[in-house]
Design a protein around this motif. Structure first.
Motif, PDB file in Angstrom:
ATOM      1  N   LYS A  27       0.823  -1.217   0.000  1.00  0.00           N
ATOM      2  CA  LYS A  27       0.000   0.000   0.000  1.00  0.00           C
ATOM      3  C   LYS A  27       0.858   1.269   0.000  1.00  0.00           C
ATOM      4  CE  LYS A  27      -3.905  -2.316   0.874  1.00  0.00           C
ATOM      5  NZ  LYS A  27      -4.466  -2.883   2.061  1.00  0.00           N
ATOM      6  N   GLY A  71      -4.554   7.991  11.265  1.00  0.00           N
ATOM      7  CA  GLY A  71      -5.553   6.987  11.627  1.00  0.00           C
ATOM      8  C   GLY A  71      -5.223   5.579  11.176  1.00  0.00           C
ATOM      9  N   ARG A  72      -4.054   5.389  10.537  1.00  0.00           N
ATOM     10  CA  ARG A  72      -3.698   4.046  10.064  1.00  0.00           C
ATOM     11  C   ARG A  72      -2.361   3.589  10.637  1.00  0.00           C
ATOM     12  NH1 ARG A  72      -6.860   2.999   5.456  1.00  0.00           N
ATOM     13  NH2 ARG A  72      -6.275   0.831   5.654  1.00  0.00           N
ATOM     14  N   GLY A  85      -4.476  -5.267   7.275  1.00  0.00           N
ATOM     15  CA  GLY A  85      -4.541  -4.002   6.539  1.00  0.00           C
ATOM     16  C   GLY A  85      -5.294  -2.923   7.276  1.00  0.00           C
ATOM     17  N   GLU A  86      -5.687  -3.217   8.506  1.00  0.00           N
ATOM     18  CA  GLU A  86      -6.356  -2.206   9.325  1.00  0.00           C
ATOM     19  C   GLU A  86      -5.380  -1.055   9.593  1.00  0.00           C
ATOM     20  OE1 GLU A  86      -7.741  -3.857  12.955  1.00  0.00           O
ATOM     21  OE2 GLU A  86      -8.636  -1.979  13.632  1.00  0.00           O
ATOM     22  N   PHE A  87      -4.145  -1.428   9.910  1.00  0.00           N
ATOM     23  CA  PHE A  87      -3.073  -0.440  10.080  1.00  0.00           C
ATOM     24  C   PHE A  87      -2.098  -0.601   8.918  1.00  0.00           C
ATOM     25  CE2 PHE A  87      -3.979  -1.775  14.633  1.00  0.00           C
ATOM     26  CZ  PHE A  87      -4.933  -0.785  14.813  1.00  0.00           C
ATOM     27  N   LEU A  88      -1.512   0.515   8.498  1.00  0.00           N
ATOM     28  CA  LEU A  88      -0.571   0.452   7.385  1.00  0.00           C
ATOM     29  C   LEU A  88       0.863   0.533   7.868  1.00  0.00           C
ATOM     30  CD1 LEU A  88      -2.446   2.787   4.881  1.00  0.00           C
ATOM     31  CD2 LEU A  88      -2.480   0.295   5.013  1.00  0.00           C
TER      32      LEU A  88
END
Lengths: 291, 344
Positions: free
Chosen positions: B139, B157-158, B217-220
């Protein structure tokens, strides 16, 4: 002989729960209160002697924000739960017996799944690349970079979800005993539907509403897991602070001080409800009251 | 009927206890979860004719509190450096008998500068880890390895930072070029302001769920421990682990024998077994942490031997530090942490 035998019976019946409550609830609570006045040592234990040091530390400038957040989140969760559960309870109480049992079962079904698993399910539901998020973005309701998780609003939603059954059940229990003919009588006497609901039904289920208020507000004040899992960096509640004091800071007196504060905060709504109930006890709404 | 059928079964454990309880010694270990290769434990059981029972803890504090609350019966515990100091200072640990630990010679002395007990009086280093950052290369593409990444508002926010005051304030101190063990008030105040700035961009402070979060993939981008993240990477190749150029925190978990241990000889034998170079290499390949065992390095696969997440490159190693127990000065960090958590 009869009355004294009855007294004996009452004592026998109440002793187990009385002993249970005093040994497992009152004594630990008093120990927590007492620990507030002990000094903390560097190793996470309690020092000798007594001190007021912890009370001074409770005047921490960071606490008012956390306390305020805890209170408004709990109050909002309680209010929303009540507003949602009163019509639901009304509907369940008026439903046919078959439908009523089905609805009650549906209210209780979530409890068959572990509390933690249900909260983690919310993380999947509100996932930043999940279905709900994409649907809301596609519908133009939210911006693509809006986060549904990790904010106080997410905590509020999950709190309402968790505690709603605790509001529905006592209100339903009260509504079930309510004589719905009173509503018809009120309307015969000229009250509108809304007036009848407000002036006859609501006072009639007052006790249920008060119980529901306590059942939602008190556990909300002590929330720890919900803000921990779905809350973000600005969603900390008192429960999280107590956990931090115990596990991270190893400061038991400080944790005890906060717990004691929370216990006292819980006693306030209890006392209010007690006073209200005392004043109006055993007075179901009468025809005079409606008129 | 059922009631009677159960009775013979009730005697079974009693018979079993009477039968083997005397002959089979049992070693009770208190360790972190997934932190030892199970096959190695079985091998030790076979070689020493004993049983090994492993109990796990999720934080140094919970382990410590359990012992303080009177838990006894553990023969070997795996605390982090600062906890070793805290326990040793209170007489909770037994001095090690080096004559029972011939494999001590294999320890990598170059890494011992990072250990709290370099002479191994009370403790023997088990595994070393570092806390860096992992991100989703699918990503984000390739990003520069720096703590400044937490200033990126486009990742708002990630991202997550560890919910650990020494690690997260430590990362900010490294970002500013200071020691992560500083007790200088001005430096700490600057670090506090950096974390408060970063806090606006992160989803949350998280020490556990970051592993699932980056995998789903909730957090990058997450701040976390190398071994944990390497285990995620072994299942999801989109995740990349890097050590920021400003330096990272290094921590070391040790093997210690509590003063209340019953199987003291067997506990020494287990420490010596884990120090065996081939055992150490096999264990490192399983847990993805660095076992500071010089002789063991030759038995590691090239992939592990050249992994910069396990063996930090020299320039980063030079800027990295072990988080030390600061005694009373520790309170300064906790005050900062409270201020950071309260800041909007």
């Amino acid at each position: 002989m009869a009355p004294s035998r009855r007294t004996l019976h009452e004592i026998l019946v109440t002793t187990p729960s009385f002993v249970w409550l005093s040994v497992l609830f009152c004594v630990p609570t008093l120990i927590v209160f007492a620990m507030t006045f002990k000094p903390a040592d560097m190793y996470g234990g309690l020092g000798p002697g007594w001190t007021l040091e912890t009370l001074r530390h409770l005047a921490n400038p960071n606490y008012p924000a956390i306390i305020w957040r805890t209170i408004w989140l709990s109050a909002a969760a309680t209010l929303i739960s009540l507003v949602l559960s009163i019509p639901m309870a009304y509907y369940i109480a008026r439903a046919t017996p078959g439908l009523r049992n089905a609805l009650l079962l549906l209210t209780i079904v979530p409890f068959w799944t572990n509390f933690l698993i249900r909260i983690f399910a919310w993380k999947i539901l509100l996932h930043p690349e999940g279905f709900l998020k994409r649907a809301l973005v596609a519908a133009g309701i939210i911006a693509p970079d809006t986060s549904l998780l990790y904010n106080p609003e997410a905590v509020l939603v999950v709190m309402v979800y968790t505690y709603l059954p605790f509001a529905i059940l006592p209100i339903y229990a009260a509504a079930e005993k309510f004589d719905f003919h009173l509503l018809e009588a009120a309307m015969d006497l000229g009250a509108s539907r809304l007036t009848a609901f407000r002036k006859v039904f609501l006072p009639g289920i007052r006790r249920g509403i008060l119980t529901a208020f306590l059942m939602v507000f008190i556990p909300s004040l002590g929330s720890y897991v919900i803000p921990d899992v779905v809350g973000g960096p600005n969603s900390e509640m008192i429960g999280n602070k107590i956990a931090q004091r115990v596990f991270v800071d190893r400061n038991l007196p400080h944790a005890s001080g906060l717990s004691a504060f929370l216990t006292l905060a819980v006693l306030v709504p209890l006392a209010v409800v007690w006073v209200v109930q005392k004043r109006t006890s055993g007075q179901p709404p009468t025809m005079q009251e409606v008129a | 009927m059922n009631r009677y059928r159960i009775i013979p079964r009730l005697f079974l454990p009693a018979l079993w206890l009477a039968g083997c309880g005397q002959q089979t010694p049992t070693l009770h270990i208190f360790n972190w979860a997934d932190y030892i290769k199970p096959a190695l434990v079985e091998r030790f059981e076979r070689e020493h004719g004993c049983r090994v029972v492993i109990d796990t803890f999720e934080s140094n504090e919970s382990m410590y509190n359990k012992l303080k609350a009177g838990a006894t019966g553990y023969d070997l515990i795996f605390p982090s450096s600062y906890m070793v100091e805290l326990m040793a200072a209170q007489g909770m640990l037994r001095q090690l008998d080096h004559s029972l630990l011939p494999n001590l010679v294999h320890i990598d002395q170059a890494m011992m500068v990072y250990a709290t007990d370099p002479l191994c009086t009370y403790s023997v280093p088990y595994m070393m880890s570092n806390a860096g950052i992992a991100y989703r290369a699918d990503k984000l593409g390739t990003i520069e390895a720096t703590w400044a990444v937490f200033d990126r508002a486009d990742l708002k926010g990630r991202m997550t930072l560890l919910n650990d005051y020494r690690e997260t304030i430590g990362a900010a101190l490294k970002f500013l070029g200071y020691s992560l063990n500083t007790t200088n008030d001005a430096e700490l105040a600057q670090a506090r302001d950096v974390v408060i700035r970063w806090k606006k961009n992160i989803a949350k402070l998280e020490s556990e769920q970051y592993k699932n979060g980056i995998a789903s993939g909730e957090f990058l981008l997450v701040h976390g421990y190398n071994g944990d993240l390497m285990q995620v990477i072994s299942e999801n190749t989109n995740v990349v682990y890097v050590t920021p150029k400003e330096g990272v925190s290094i921590s070391c978990d040790h093997m210690v024998i509590p003063a209340t241990a019953r199987e003291v000889k067997l506990a020494h034998a287990f420490i010596n077994f884990m120090l065996d170079p081939q055992v150490a290499a096999e264990n490192t390949a399983f847990v993805h942490f660095l076992c500071p065992n010089k002789t063991a390095y030759q038995y590691l696969s090239d992939e592990l031997r050249n992994d910069p997440a396990i063996f930090l490159p020299q320039d980063i190693l030079a800027k990295s530090e072990v988080i030390k127990y600061l005694g009373p000065a520790d309170a300064k960090y906790r005050v900062m942490w409270d201020a950071i958590k309260a800041a909007e």
